[in-house]
Scaffold this motif. Structure first.
Motif, mmCIF file in Angstrom:
data_model
loop_
_atom_site.group_PDB
_atom_site.id
_atom_site.type_symbol
_atom_site.label_atom_id
_atom_site.label_comp_id
_atom_site.label_asym_id
_atom_site.label_seq_id
_atom_site.Cartn_x
_atom_site.Cartn_y
_atom_site.Cartn_z
ATOM 1 N N ASN A 1 -27.151 18.040 -34.838
ATOM 2 C CA ASN A 1 -26.551 16.891 -35.507
ATOM 3 C C ASN A 1 -25.125 16.612 -35.060
ATOM 4 O O ASN A 1 -24.546 15.608 -35.453
ATOM 5 C CB ASN A 1 -26.571 17.083 -37.029
ATOM 6 C CG ASN A 1 -27.941 16.828 -37.608
ATOM 7 O OD1 ASN A 1 -28.774 16.177 -36.983
ATOM 8 N ND2 ASN A 1 -28.194 17.357 -38.783
ATOM 9 N N LYS A 2 -24.550 17.490 -34.240
ATOM 10 C CA LYS A 2 -23.191 17.237 -33.755
ATOM 11 C C LYS A 2 -23.140 16.053 -32.806
ATOM 12 O O LYS A 2 -22.113 15.431 -32.646
ATOM 13 C CB LYS A 2 -22.630 18.479 -33.057
ATOM 14 C CG LYS A 2 -21.966 19.432 -34.006
ATOM 15 C CD LYS A 2 -21.091 20.382 -33.267
ATOM 16 C CE LYS A 2 -20.194 21.092 -34.255
ATOM 17 N NZ LYS A 2 -19.190 21.883 -33.592
ATOM 18 N N SER A 3 -24.255 15.745 -32.157
ATOM 19 C CA SER A 3 -24.245 14.648 -31.183
ATOM 20 C C SER A 3 -24.433 13.288 -31.845
ATOM 21 O O SER A 3 -24.275 12.266 -31.188
ATOM 22 C CB SER A 3 -25.326 14.869 -30.126
ATOM 23 O OG SER A 3 -26.592 14.835 -30.736
ATOM 24 N N GLN B 1 -14.685 13.695 -36.644
ATOM 25 C CA GLN B 1 -14.562 14.788 -37.599
ATOM 26 C C GLN B 1 -15.532 15.917 -37.274
ATOM 27 O O GLN B 1 -15.200 17.089 -37.437
ATOM 28 C CB GLN B 1 -14.819 14.285 -39.030
ATOM 29 C CG GLN B 1 -13.817 13.280 -39.519
ATOM 30 C CD GLN B 1 -12.422 13.840 -39.613
ATOM 31 O OE1 GLN B 1 -12.227 14.962 -40.040
ATOM 32 N NE2 GLN B 1 -11.445 13.059 -39.202
ATOM 33 N N LYS B 2 -16.735 15.572 -36.804
ATOM 34 C CA LYS B 2 -17.711 16.592 -36.438
ATOM 35 C C LYS B 2 -17.327 17.301 -35.143
ATOM 36 O O LYS B 2 -17.554 18.486 -34.994
ATOM 37 C CB LYS B 2 -19.095 15.960 -36.240
ATOM 38 C CG LYS B 2 -19.847 15.700 -37.493
ATOM 39 C CD LYS B 2 -21.229 15.233 -37.134
ATOM 40 C CE LYS B 2 -22.079 15.022 -38.347
ATOM 41 N NZ LYS B 2 -23.428 14.581 -37.996
ATOM 42 N N ASN B 3 -16.794 16.546 -34.190
ATOM 43 C CA ASN B 3 -16.469 17.071 -32.864
ATOM 44 C C ASN B 3 -14.962 17.007 -32.659
ATOM 45 O O ASN B 3 -14.452 16.087 -32.030
ATOM 46 C CB ASN B 3 -17.179 16.261 -31.779
ATOM 47 C CG ASN B 3 -18.670 16.238 -31.995
ATOM 48 O OD1 ASN B 3 -19.332 17.239 -31.867
ATOM 49 N ND2 ASN B 3 -19.196 15.073 -32.354
ATOM 50 N N ALA B 4 -14.261 17.991 -33.172
ATOM 51 C CA ALA B 4 -12.796 17.976 -33.124
ATOM 52 C C ALA B 4 -12.284 18.069 -31.691
ATOM 53 O O ALA B 4 -11.268 17.465 -31.352
ATOM 54 C CB ALA B 4 -12.236 19.121 -33.953
ATOM 55 N N GLU B 5 -13.007 18.783 -30.842
ATOM 56 C CA GLU B 5 -12.540 18.945 -29.470
ATOM 57 C C GLU B 5 -13.043 17.831 -28.551
ATOM 58 O O GLU B 5 -12.598 17.717 -27.422
ATOM 59 C CB GLU B 5 -12.992 20.307 -28.907
ATOM 60 C CG GLU B 5 -14.490 20.440 -28.667
ATOM 61 C CD GLU B 5 -15.301 20.715 -29.930
ATOM 62 O OE1 GLU B 5 -16.527 20.606 -29.847
ATOM 63 O OE2 GLU B 5 -14.723 21.024 -30.968
ATOM 64 N N GLY C 1 -25.229 7.588 -31.321
ATOM 65 C CA GLY C 1 -25.774 8.668 -30.514
ATOM 66 C C GLY C 1 -24.860 8.925 -29.332
ATOM 67 O O GLY C 1 -24.024 8.101 -28.968
ATOM 68 N N GLN C 2 -25.050 10.072 -28.726
ATOM 69 C CA GLN C 2 -24.230 10.462 -27.600
ATOM 70 C C GLN C 2 -25.109 10.451 -26.359
ATOM 71 O O GLN C 2 -26.210 10.983 -26.361
ATOM 72 C CB GLN C 2 -23.666 11.860 -27.840
ATOM 73 C CG GLN C 2 -22.548 12.248 -26.949
ATOM 74 C CD GLN C 2 -21.918 13.554 -27.413
ATOM 75 O OE1 GLN C 2 -22.285 14.092 -28.452
ATOM 76 N NE2 GLN C 2 -20.980 14.053 -26.659
ATOM 77 N N LEU C 3 -24.626 9.799 -25.308
ATOM 78 C CA LEU C 3 -25.372 9.758 -24.064
ATOM 79 C C LEU C 3 -25.380 11.126 -23.415
ATOM 80 O O LEU C 3 -24.344 11.787 -23.317
ATOM 81 C CB LEU C 3 -24.748 8.753 -23.085
ATOM 82 C CG LEU C 3 -24.968 7.284 -23.379
ATOM 83 C CD1 LEU C 3 -24.198 6.441 -22.377
ATOM 84 C CD2 LEU C 3 -26.422 6.928 -23.308
ATOM 85 N N THR D 1 -32.228 28.483 -38.290
ATOM 86 C CA THR D 1 -32.695 27.094 -38.223
ATOM 87 C C THR D 1 -31.622 26.135 -38.739
ATOM 88 O O THR D 1 -31.472 25.034 -38.212
ATOM 89 C CB THR D 1 -33.989 26.898 -39.034
ATOM 90 O OG1 THR D 1 -33.764 27.314 -40.381
ATOM 91 C CG2 THR D 1 -35.142 27.682 -38.427
ATOM 92 N N ALA D 2 -30.858 26.556 -39.748
ATOM 93 C CA ALA D 2 -29.777 25.713 -40.258
ATOM 94 C C ALA D 2 -28.698 25.540 -39.198
ATOM 95 O O ALA D 2 -28.165 24.439 -39.011
ATOM 96 C CB ALA D 2 -29.187 26.308 -41.529
#
Length: 136
Positions: free
Chosen positions: A16-18, A77-81, A128-130, A8-9
Motif C-alpha cells: 500500500n505504500k505505492s 506522508q506514507k513515503n517520507a523519503e 498509483g505509482q508507475l 501478511t500485515a
C-alpha cells in the motif's frame, strides 16, 4: 498477534505504500457535472492533471484540484523519503458517486408544488505509482 498474521500485515502495508487516496464527501455539486471534470484527468500523470484542473473553467475543477493535492500529500506522508516528481504518480482511479440529496419544494401554478432535488456527490481519488516497466 501471530507471526503469520504479522507477516501478511507487513506485506500489505508495504504494497500500500505505492498507492495513496483521498476522499471528498458531500460536495454540493451534481455528480453529472463532477464526472465531466473527472473524466478529463482519469489516467493522467499528476503534474498534467493539476495543469488541466488549474486552467479549466468549471467550478468542479477547483474542488478536484484540492483533492488531488490532498492525495499527493497523503502519498508524501506514507513515503517520507520519496520524491513526488521522481515517483511517477498518476491518477489510477477516480470515482464520482451520488451523495446526499436535499429535497426542496418550489411553488407551481394552481396550488401545486414541484420537487427540487439539490444533489451532492462523493469523489474518491486513488494515486498509483508507475513501475520502471511502465515508465516508457
Amino acid at each position: 498477534m501471530g507471526v503469520r498474521k504479522r507477516e501478511t500485515a507487513d506485506a500489505r502495508k508495504e504494497a500500500n505504500k505505492s498507492i495513496a487516496f483521498a476522499k471528498l464527501n458531500n460536495c454540493p455539486t451534481s455528480p453529472r457535472k463532477m464526472r465531466l471534470v473527472a473524466d478529463l484527468v482519469r489516467g493522467q500523470k499528476v503534474e498534467r492533471a493539476l495543469n488541466i484542473l488549474r486552467f479549466s473553467s468549471k467550478e468542479a475543477s477547483r474542488k478536484l484540484e484540492k483533492l488531488v493535492l490532498s492525495a499527493i500529500n497523503n502519498w508524501e506522508q506514507k513515503n517520507a523519503e520519496g520524491n513526488v516528481s521522481e515517483a511517477g504518480l498518476f491518477i489510477k482511479t477516480i470515482t464520482v458517486d451520488g451523495g446526499m440529496m436535499l429535497k426542496r419544494l418550489r411553488p407551481a401554478p394552481q396550488g401545486r408544488a414541484h420537487r427540487i432535488r439539490k444533489r451532492s456527490n462523493h469523489v474518491t481519488i486513488v494515486l498509483g505509482q508507475l513501475d520502471n516497466t511502465q515508465a516508457n
